[in-house]
Write a protein that holds these residues in place. Structure first.
Motif, PDB file in Angstrom:
ATOM      1  N   ASP A 214      48.167  44.097  32.041  1.00  0.00           N
ATOM      2  CA  ASP A 214      48.025  43.290  33.492  1.00  0.00           C
ATOM      3  C   ASP A 214      47.210  42.115  33.234  1.00  0.00           C
ATOM      4  O   ASP A 214      46.295  42.042  32.672  1.00  0.00           O
ATOM      5  N   LYS A 216      44.579  40.588  36.051  1.00  0.00           N
ATOM      6  CA  LYS A 216      44.035  41.030  37.609  1.00  0.00           C
ATOM      7  C   LYS A 216      43.596  39.424  38.034  1.00  0.00           C
ATOM      8  O   LYS A 216      43.604  39.579  39.219  1.00  0.00           O
ATOM      9  N   GLY A 228      45.531  42.305  43.028  1.00  0.00           N
ATOM     10  CA  GLY A 228      46.443  43.705  42.467  1.00  0.00           C
ATOM     11  C   GLY A 228      46.967  43.445  41.046  1.00  0.00           C
ATOM     12  O   GLY A 228      47.545  44.531  40.392  1.00  0.00           O
ATOM     13  N   TYR A 274      48.232  56.481  35.944  1.00  0.00           N
ATOM     14  CA  TYR A 274      48.022  55.090  35.526  1.00  0.00           C
ATOM     15  C   TYR A 274      46.646  55.252  35.031  1.00  0.00           C
ATOM     16  O   TYR A 274      45.623  55.501  35.709  1.00  0.00           O
ATOM     17  N   GLU A 288      39.775  52.621  35.450  1.00  0.00           N
ATOM     18  CA  GLU A 288      40.002  53.349  36.524  1.00  0.00           C
ATOM     19  C   GLU A 288      41.068  54.029  36.183  1.00  0.00           C
ATOM     20  O   GLU A 288      42.050  54.130  35.384  1.00  0.00           O
ATOM     21  N   ASN A 290      44.702  55.562  38.242  1.00  0.00           N
ATOM     22  CA  ASN A 290      45.335  55.437  39.626  1.00  0.00           C
ATOM     23  C   ASN A 290      46.533  56.647  39.759  1.00  0.00           C
ATOM     24  O   ASN A 290      46.923  57.010  38.620  1.00  0.00           O
ATOM     25  N   ARG A 292      49.502  56.770  40.534  1.00  0.00           N
ATOM     26  CA  ARG A 292      50.897  56.173  40.811  1.00  0.00           C
ATOM     27  C   ARG A 292      51.063  55.244  39.720  1.00  0.00           C
ATOM     28  O   ARG A 292      50.513  54.966  38.723  1.00  0.00           O
ATOM     29  N   GLY A 294      51.523  51.469  38.219  1.00  0.00           N
ATOM     30  CA  GLY A 294      51.088  50.380  38.406  1.00  0.00           C
ATOM     31  C   GLY A 294      51.962  49.496  39.021  1.00  0.00           C
ATOM     32  O   GLY A 294      53.234  49.389  38.426  1.00  0.00           O
ATOM     33  N   ASP A 295      51.479  48.420  39.588  1.00  0.00           N
ATOM     34  CA  ASP A 295      52.363  47.220  40.158  1.00  0.00           C
ATOM     35  C   ASP A 295      51.495  45.903  39.690  1.00  0.00           C
ATOM     36  O   ASP A 295      50.503  45.825  40.056  1.00  0.00           O
ATOM     37  N   PRO A 296      51.979  45.211  38.808  1.00  0.00           N
ATOM     38  CA  PRO A 296      53.355  44.921  38.316  1.00  0.00           C
ATOM     39  C   PRO A 296      53.864  45.931  37.178  1.00  0.00           C
ATOM     40  O   PRO A 296      54.966  46.104  36.573  1.00  0.00           O
ATOM     41  N   GLU A 297      52.904  46.667  36.457  1.00  0.00           N
ATOM     42  CA  GLU A 297      53.248  47.395  35.414  1.00  0.00           C
ATOM     43  C   GLU A 297      54.754  48.346  35.265  1.00  0.00           C
ATOM     44  O   GLU A 297      55.438  48.274  34.369  1.00  0.00           O
TER      45      GLU A 297
HETATM   46  N1  GLY Z   1      48.127  46.549  38.368  1.00  0.00           N
HETATM   47  C1  GLY Z   1      47.148  47.281  38.965  1.00  0.00           C
HETATM   48  C2  GLY Z   1      47.312  48.365  39.929  1.00  0.00           C
HETATM   49  O1  GLY Z   1      48.549  48.633  40.017  1.00  0.00           O
HETATM   50  O2  GLY Z   1      46.466  48.779  40.140  1.00  0.00           O
END
Ligand code: GLY
Ligand code: AMP
Length: 439
Positions: A214, A216, A228, A274, A288, A290, A292, A294-297
């Motif tokens: 990604d 950032k 994001g 994530y 980190e 997450n 869920r 990722g967005d955009p991943e």
């Molecule tokens: N692309 C980073 C996130 O979804 O946290």
């Protein structure tokens, strides 16, 4: 199979398309009128994604069996716990398991307690005196983050967004003075290249997705405020040009150990997980985790998922997924987000964007609507990322070229794109950086 989807961004549109492909009947809740999701949904409701009672009523009204939840805010609010209480099976962690993302100190303490590799030096504070004492004792640059959720925008790195003691302390005071941030965490600053390893988790097992990188930072050349994520790419071999199979295996071991530790702590994890890593000279370190996609991943991996996504969602919720049942196409992807001008600082929302959907489709690229609203047949920007465009090809170069052609079918006076993402010179810069770091 009737499925509830929660969220109205690019990640959720990509998930809805993957569910639709596998024959799911979609019932969607989201806060913005995302035309891509609305187009695939049998019914939808516009609602704050943390409005647990309203979402549960919608689930009961439409008799849904399963739920897919895109963003983190409803996880923190306890939506999974409430849906499971009314018999809806969720491919997402409950409130307790979502702490792996919603509390950065929970994540670091867990990794430290179970002696999992990849942790870094850190300390959490709820008062300014102790934070200042710790800060003064540091000899190397550090990173300051709120402990709680910030939508990916609360992190400030010394030498980049923070300079000197005064500025760092003033940011720490800002965080400590803001309600709902959960205190402040100060971390060692990692040097290297970032990558994302996402996995499907069923409580016990992990199944890997292709690696993604990604971007950032808001501006071309990887500078400016954190966002994001402005865009991302993945390679045909599911590694990245600067990540070896060995480094990837280490990242997967770390995630597997985290899943095991969460089970041991009595908060087993289900859903996509994530892992964001920094590849350093000492191997992958955790930035980190997450709770869920990722967005955009998600927009890189879901369009190339060959297996049935609905079966995977059901498998994660039921606690049974099998590694060899999940297949991705061996192709490269490049995703670039069209965002409102000023995104990252002061986004220009409420401006019209025009899109030629057929033009993009005919070019062979994919697109996913993000934080936009369709009002009386016209599309308007929100305060977050607007449309993700994904080129797919045999190589990153080809995928990038296709993505750029497709971007030509979107226009608006108040939007911008990071065109450098996925370009060969950017990728070479990353390969060179890692080479220099390792020699
Ligand atoms: N692309 C980073 C996130 O979804 O946290
Ligand atoms: P996060 O919201 O935790 O993903 O952080 C946003 C961005 O801040 C990351 O993508 C990194 O570029 C940077 N960052 C976060 N933590 C660290 C760290 N410990 N060292 C260096 N950079 C970091």
């Amino acid at each position: 199979m009737r499925i509830l989807t929660v969220g109205g961004g690019g990640r959720e549109h990509a998930a809805v398309e993957a569910l639709y492909r596998s024959g799911a009947v979609i019932y969607a809740v989201m806060k913005n009128a995302n035309p891509g999701i609305i187009n695939r949904a049998e019914a939808y409701k516009l609602v704050d994604e943390r409005s647990i009672d309203e979402i549960c009523d919608f689930a009961i009204e439409h008799d849904v069996a399963h739920a897919f939840i895109g963003p983190e805010a409803p996880l923190e609010a306890g939506l999974v716990d409430a849906l499971e209480n009314i018999g809806v099976k969720c491919a997402a962690p409950n409130k307790s398991a979502a702490r792996i993302e919603t509390s950065k100190s929970f994540m670091r303490d867990l990794v430290s307690k179970y002696e999992i590799e990849g942790n870094i030096k850190y300390a959490s504070f709820d008062n300014a005196e102790d934070a200042e004492k710790y800060l003064k004792a540091q000899t190397a640059e550090i990173v300051v983050k709120p402990i709680g959720l910030t939508g990916g925008k609360g992190v400030k790195v010394q030498g980049e967004q923070l300079h000197g003691h005064e500025e760092t302390m003033s940011y720490i005071l800002d965080i400590l003075g803001t309600n709902g941030m959960g205190g402040v965490i100060i971390e060692e600053k990692l040097i290297g290249e970032e990558f994302t390893q996402m996995v499907f988790v069923d409580g016990k097992h992990i199944v890997p997705m292709p690696l993604v990188q990604d971007h950032k930072r808001a501006y071309e050349g990887d500078i400016g405020p954190n966002t994001g994520g402005m865009g991302s790419y993945s390679d045909a071999n599911h590694l990245l040009p600067f990540v070896t199979e060995e480094a990837r295996e280490k990242a997967l071991d770390i995630l597997e150990n985290i899943v095991e530790a969460m089970r041991a702590e009595g908060c087993p994890y289900r859903g996509p997980m994530y892992g964001q890593f920094m590849l350093t000279k000492d191997g992958p370190k955790i930035i980190e985790i997450n709770a869920r996609f990722g967005d955009p991943e998600a927009m890189n991996v879901l369009p190339i998922l060959e297996s049935d996504f609905l079966a995977l969602v059901k498998g994660m919720a039921a606690g049974k997924i099998k590694r060899d049942s999940v297949k991705f196409r061996d192709v490269a992807t490049v995703c670039k987000y069209v965002v409102p001008k000023g995104y990252g600082t002061k986004p220009a929302s409420g401006h019209e964007i025009r899109i030629d959907e057929d033009g993009i489709r005919d070019s062979g690229a994919e697109f996913f609507y993000g934080n936009v609203d369709m009002i009386n047949g016209k599309l308007f920007t929100g305060t977050s990322r607007s449309i993700g465009v994904v080129g797919i090809g045999e190589t990153i170069e080809e995928a990038e070229r296709r993505c750029e052609i497709a971007l030509g079918f979107i226009e608006g006076e108040a939007v911008c794109v990071r065109h450098d993402i996925g370009k060969l010179y950017m990728i070479q810069k990353k390969i060179d950086r890692i080479k220099n770091l390792l020699t």
